[in-house]
Design an enzyme around this catalytic site. Structure first.
Site, PDB file in Angstrom:
ATOM      1  N   SER A 103       0.819  -1.210   0.000  1.00  0.00           N
ATOM      2  CA  SER A 103       0.000   0.000   0.000  1.00  0.00           C
ATOM      3  C   SER A 103       0.860   1.270   0.000  1.00  0.00           C
ATOM      4  CB  SER A 103      -0.960  -0.034   1.192  1.00  0.00           C
ATOM      5  OG  SER A 103      -2.004   0.887   1.052  1.00  0.00           O
ATOM      6  N   ASP A 160      10.460   5.714  -9.967  1.00  0.00           N
ATOM      7  CA  ASP A 160      10.144   6.457 -11.188  1.00  0.00           C
ATOM      8  C   ASP A 160      11.030   7.691 -11.339  1.00  0.00           C
ATOM      9  OD1 ASP A 160       8.209   4.664 -11.895  1.00  0.00           O
ATOM     10  OD2 ASP A 160       6.503   5.931 -11.347  1.00  0.00           O
ATOM     11  N   LYS A 192      -0.767  -4.240  -3.416  1.00  0.00           N
ATOM     12  CA  LYS A 192      -2.091  -3.708  -3.077  1.00  0.00           C
ATOM     13  C   LYS A 192      -2.169  -2.262  -3.559  1.00  0.00           C
ATOM     14  CE  LYS A 192      -5.514  -2.898   0.543  1.00  0.00           C
ATOM     15  NZ  LYS A 192      -5.810  -1.514   0.173  1.00  0.00           N
TER      16      LYS A 192
END
Length: 661
Positions: free
Chosen positions: A396, A407, A422
């Site tokens: 999460s 990224d 998740k």
């Protein structure tokens, strides 16, 4: 939900019920017709009574020998249901023999085994027969909700009192979040600072099969409604509970271990971020000072961020980072291996400590609109070499941070193949309000629906759902094989992508990744601790794929003896790893602002502590069949090696750049 092992309901039962399959949701929503729940449950009780009668009679009349070369296939999740009662009785007999052998391998006498198993079956029959109408409805509605995705639930009014299955901070328990899966009470996550997490004896994915209060006989909880199981596990502060588990890393369901925990409050300081300073040797009598920040969850105080004494993960980590910088660390590891998530806002704020500003997470709602969660503070608390250490248990909010930093090219992700996966958001809808709004009467609180309303996406547009965040450098670990991930759940939502957000590509990782990965691979290949891990992973993977267990007693005892030898070797290596720890200083929020460094952790105590832990573990039933979790130490040490290499590569680049000028 009632018959996850596919051994009770017959094919004729399913054929009879099949006419309802396409209209279950409509019957529930439009006319409030849930009579099928009672119909199915009555048939379940009929089959359960037949099974209990068969088992109790067999225990009294049959002799059990285990000299033949039989194999019991325990994984029946995808198996066909028995075609008739004769085939069902064959399956019941196979399972009874497997249960009997398990008790025999634990050196129980025949009369004791008969007593234990008879009690187990009659107890299950009594528990299920005593379920109220509301409890049956709760099981039914929960099963219906799970068809849509594994995180949607119906919370009955009793469960709603304690927010579903969480053993939250206001209650005394073991400090774990539980879920029901195929009739088992499964540990979804551990609460940092709770008795379970502090003990080191429980892990996400472990399944609790029996619960005992103090010295009393254990109560079997397989196929017991989750609310009943939770009530058995909870109890007064200071009281003792004994849990019988199938470990997440067990090769078959017959491997059990028993652990003892003392119920307690969750200690606040154990939930908070903490840090370590490591003087890491790099050869030629030189050391690099490295920092490790351990973050157990993305916590945030409920009183509001401007309130006096407000604590949050981002503010606490900022303090620790400032101290690590003051002590002139050359690089930092952010350890999220046990972090199951928490506040979305804190995930954004904490990511912002390492980047100048920009998007951290994208959230797509039910109508398809996308909201971008951004770090708007241009302040960077730490801009040096950074590793994020993850595992299958990182979920999460942890995946949001790790995905964003990957990224941006800001941090190297090291750990298991990928994180949990998740990437969905749930909300609670109290049913009383909906019923009042629609003029529907109710005499008590009807509970709530916990439903999935949106999905998370990384700045690049890729979802964290199902795939999680893949590591840049993968290290061997047992947790990578455990069936603890979104993909192991039934009916998960799919992975997908949305358009990329506009964010800064820092490119601080890619130029060095190939060399760092190659150097790490060479160390992992030569490191004895990783050799043990790989051997255990190979053996565990083979057994998990086989999905069966021998019912030959001699073969099983030979396997147990071999496992004990491996365990002793494993423990010896664990001691060696801990004894060779570099000089390490613990930094906590209590001492973060005190002058000077605390006393370093003594090396001799590391060995003594490890010995005590092993002694405690050896007292647990069947623990010798499970390998110690050496990976926690060797993985962190290897992450420190990678960070040291990264620091030196960056320093070399800086020196080269200055020389060129």
């Amino acid at each position: 939900s009632l018959d996850g092992g596919h051994v009770l309901f017959l094919q004729s039962d399913l054929k009879e019920f099949d006419k309802y399959r396409a209209t279950l949701a409509q019957l529930t929503r439009t006319t409030g017709n849930t009579s099928i729940a009672r119909t199915i449950f009555d048939r379940y009780l009929e089959r359960l009574n037949q099974r209990v009668a068969y088992a109790t009679n067999a225990l009294q009349t049959e002799s059990f020998d285990f000299n033949r070369h039989e194999v019991y296939s325990e994984d029946r999740e995808k198996a066909s249901r028995p075609e008739d009662l004769d085939r069902a009785r064959e399956l019941w007999g196979e399972q009874l023999r497997a249960e009997y052998l398990q008790e025999k391998l634990n050196d129980k006498k025949p009369e004791e085994i008969t007593r234990i198993l008879t009690r187990r079956y009659t107890q299950l029959k009594r528990t299920m027969s005593e379920l109220t109408r509301d409890e049956v409805l709760e099981v039914y509605l929960n099963a219906l909700a799970h068809v849509y995705d594994p995180h949607s639930d119906y919370l009955g009014h009793d469960q709603m009192d304690s927010f579903s299955i969480a053993m939250n901070l206001s209650l005394f328990g073991i400090g774990a979040t539980l879920q029901s899966e195929d009739g088992f009470c499964k540990i979804r996550e551990l609460v940092a600072g709770g008795p379970a997490a502090r003990s080191g004896l429980l892990k996400p994915g472990d399944r609790i099969v029996a619960v005992a209060q103090g010295d009393q006989d254990p109560v079997d909880i397989v196929n017991m409604p989750l609310s009943h199981a939770v009530e058995l596990i909870r109890g007064p502060k200071g009281s003792t509970v004994r849990l019988t588990l199938i470990p997440a890393s067990a090769a078959d369901e017959s491997v059990h271990k028993s652990i003892t925990l003392v119920r307690d409050e969750i200690k606040l300081e154990d939930q908070q971020a903490k840090a370590r300073i490591v003087d890491f040797p790099t050869g030629q009598n030189q050391t690099l000072r490295l920092g490790v920040v351990d973050l157990p969850s993305f916590y945030a105080g409920m009183e509001g961020k401007h309130a006096s004494g407000h604590r949050s993960a981002s503010t606490d980590v900022a303090k620790l980072l400032a101290r690590l910088k003051a002590e002139q660390v050359h690089g930092i590891i952010l350890d999220l291996r046990r972090n199951g998530g928490g506040s979305l806002e804190e995930a954004i704020n904490l990511t912002g400590l390492f980047i100048r500003k920009g998007p951290v997470v994208q959230t797509r709602g039910p109508n398809g609109d996308i909201e971008v969660g951004k770090d708007t503070d241009s302040r960077v608390v730490y801009d040096g070499p950074l590793i994020v250490l993850t595992s299958r248990y990182s979920a999460s909010a942890s995946e949001i941070l790790a995905g964003a930093l990957q990224d941006y090219g800001r941090a190297i992700i090291v750990g298991d193949t990928s994180t949990f996966g998740k990437g969905t958001v749930q909300t609670i809808l109290p049913l009383a309000q909906l019923m009042d709004r629609n003029g529907l009467g109710h005499s008590y609180d009807p509970g709530a629906l916990k439903i999935t309303i949106s999905k998370f996406y990384r700045p690049s547009g890729a979802s964290t759902q199902l795939k999680g965040v893949a590591s840049d450098i993968v290290l061997p670990s047992l947790s990578d094989l455990a069936e603890v991930s979104e993909s192991s759940l039934k009916d998960p939502l799919p992975w997908d992508v949305v358009p990329s957000a506009d964010y800064e590509h820092l490119d601080q990782v890619r130029p060095y990744l190939l060399e760092l990965s190659a150097d790490s691979s060479r160390r992992v290949a030569a490191e004895k601790g990783f050799t043990y891990l790989r051997d255990n992973m190979t053996r565990l993977k083979k057994n998990l794929e086989a999905k069966s267990v021998s019912l030959n007693e001699a073969e099983r005892r030979k396997e147990m003896a071999e496992a004990k030898v491996r365990q002793k070797e494993y423990e010896k290596e664990n001691l060696a790893v801990r004894a060779s720890m570099p000089t390490t200083y613990n930094i906590t929020l209590k001492n973060v602002e005190l002058p000077g460094l605390p006393q370093p952790l003594p090396h001799t105590n590391s060995v003594a502590i490890a010995s005590n832990e092993i002694a405690a573990k050896s007292r647990n039933e069947a623990e010798a069949t499970q390998p110690a979790d050496l990976s926690q130490d060797v993985i962190l040490t290897e992450a420190e090696h990678i960070l040291a290499d990264y620091v030196q590569l960056l320093a070399h680049k800086t020196e080269t750049s200055l020389s060129a000028r």
